[in-house]
Design a protein around this motif. Structure first.
Motif, mmCIF file in Angstrom:
data_model
loop_
_atom_site.group_PDB
_atom_site.id
_atom_site.type_symbol
_atom_site.label_atom_id
_atom_site.label_comp_id
_atom_site.label_asym_id
_atom_site.label_seq_id
_atom_site.Cartn_x
_atom_site.Cartn_y
_atom_site.Cartn_z
ATOM 1 N N MET A 98 47.370 82.268 79.256
ATOM 2 C CA MET A 98 46.694 82.120 80.546
ATOM 3 C C MET A 98 45.405 82.950 80.586
ATOM 4 N N LYS A 99 45.457 84.137 79.991
ATOM 5 C CA LYS A 99 44.263 84.995 79.957
ATOM 6 C C LYS A 99 43.190 84.364 79.067
ATOM 7 N N LYS A 100 43.586 83.851 77.900
ATOM 8 C CA LYS A 100 42.634 83.275 76.949
ATOM 9 C C LYS A 100 42.035 81.965 77.463
ATOM 10 N N GLU A 101 42.883 81.042 77.934
ATOM 11 C CA GLU A 101 42.413 79.711 78.311
ATOM 12 C C GLU A 101 41.756 79.649 79.685
ATOM 13 N N PHE A 102 42.240 80.481 80.624
ATOM 14 C CA PHE A 102 41.747 80.367 81.989
ATOM 15 C C PHE A 102 41.146 81.661 82.532
#
Length: 122
Positions: A98-102
């Motif tokens: 979630m941190k990486k993609e969004f």
């Protein structure tokens, strides 16, 4: 959704074209039957996380936007913790994705029984 199928055989939710076209209820049956068939055939292992995901998909009201955080943390994360020996690694992978993609972080992180802070409203 259909654009996902151009570059991949499944969506981000791991649904194939058959589940997508059939709709939510038949799609859930198809997904569950497929996982069970793979396990019986010896091509896969029915893991605790997979079972928890199927339980979550079949629970009425589990995707309502105003109760989703509470039901995920208080019910489904605890179910996954009971049946999945690697639940902590699964939650950590989810948070990193979630941190990486969004670029998002959690105010009530997966696996936590209570939030550590109030939500940041902007």
């Amino acid at each position: 959704m259909l654009a996902d199928f151009v570059y991949s055989s499944t969506t981000r939710g791991k649904e194939g074209i058959t589940q997508y076209l059939a709709g939510p209820a038949p799609g859930a049956l198809i997904a569950g039957a497929g996982d069970l068939a793979q396990t019986i055939a010896g091509n896969g292992e029915l893991k605790g996380k997979t079972l928890a995901d199927h339980l979550k998909a079949w629970t009425p009201g589990s995707s309502l936007w105003y109760t989703k955080a509470a039901t995920d943390r208080l019910i489904f994360d605890n179910i996954q913790a009971m049946i999945d020996p690697n639940y902590r690694q699964s939650f950590n992978r989810y948070e990193r994705r979630m941190k990486k993609e969004f670029g998002q972080t959690f105010w009530w992180a997966p696996g936590d029984n209570l939030p550590t802070r109030a939500p940041r409203l902007r």
